[in-house]
Design a protein around this motif. Sequence first.
Motif: not given
Length: 385
Positions: A46-50, A86-96
């Motif tokens: 679920n993209r929203y939850k991520i 922050q970079g690790i978080i962004n790898a998932f956040d931006v794509t999501c």
Amino acid sequence: MQKTAVSWLVYRLTGSALLLGLVAFASLIPSLILSPYAGSFIDRHNRYKILVITQVVSMLQAGALAAIIFFKFYNIPCIIFLSLVQGIINAFDVTCRQSLMVEMVDQKEDLPNAIALNSTMTNMARIVGPAFAGLILSTFGEDICFIGNFLSYIPVLACMFMMKLNLSIVERPQKSIWEELEEGFKYVSGDRELSSMILMIGISSLFVIPFNTLMPIFAKDLFHGNAGTFSWFESAAGLGSVISAMYLANLRSAKPLMRIMVIASTVFGLSLILLAYSGVLSLALVFMTFSGLGMMAQTSSINTYIQTHTIPAMRARAISYYIMAYQGMIPIGSLIIGWTAQAFGPRLAVCLAGLIGLCATGLFVVYKTKRSGRQISMQNLLHLR
């Protein structure tokens, strides 16, 4: 604000162009390594939850950075480590976030406009953020910038919890995530149009876009300014980006995206060459504005092209390769341009970035012309038969 404050703080403490590049490297290298995995992972959940989870973790990271600066624990390895987190978080956040946008737009023909409007919002922040950062840095110090970033997540999360989205139900996948990774790679590499656009953004991110890493040096050493001067450079690039995004937001069709990308890449390269040897601050800011315009139009047109030319089942994975080529190559490029500036000077480093950008654009045009010629010849041959 945080990005501006981190760059200024690191250069103020160390005076090292190489460390400026290293901080940028740490904050973006996870996108190179993790983005394909993140795309497959997001397609399965679920993209929203991520997205909610990434925002909460980002808030904790911002709080940790604000705390160490508030208590004047000026430890460069610690700052680099938190940039890596922050970079690790962004790898998932931006794509999501990019893949969730499709779910938020009811009329799919409005998707190019939605992407451009989203880019406008982002680049408005690029104008306002550095401007405020420059004022706060010179008046109150770096710690207030970091505390402000930490507090900003409160309204962000509040808005997210108020959203009402009709998300499609994610079915339990039958294949392993590694099989889906392989599928995504085969899909992207097998589509010549998609792969050529991703290759173009990859070259730009490796050799051209990292020029921005050197702007603290331009502001402080070449133009003898302060944090406020640095914020002018960031805001000038943001202004150009907003002008570009407003134009893209009004496009009625996705058909001219490839032509826009070529023109934008040319403007980007030329503006960097002129910026590199500007001797007057006002002229440098004008060319910085054009660089922001070209960079924004290039990245946004490629992003929109990928989102509008990818089948829904592969969208997050295709976007993840765009993120990998875009954000993943910038950290390596930041190290390269930091070393180049240290060895040969910042002006030559930025000039070389512009020249490489122009060469890459020329090669792309030659490739597309030859490919179009082959396609026309094949169509004529089929017609004759």
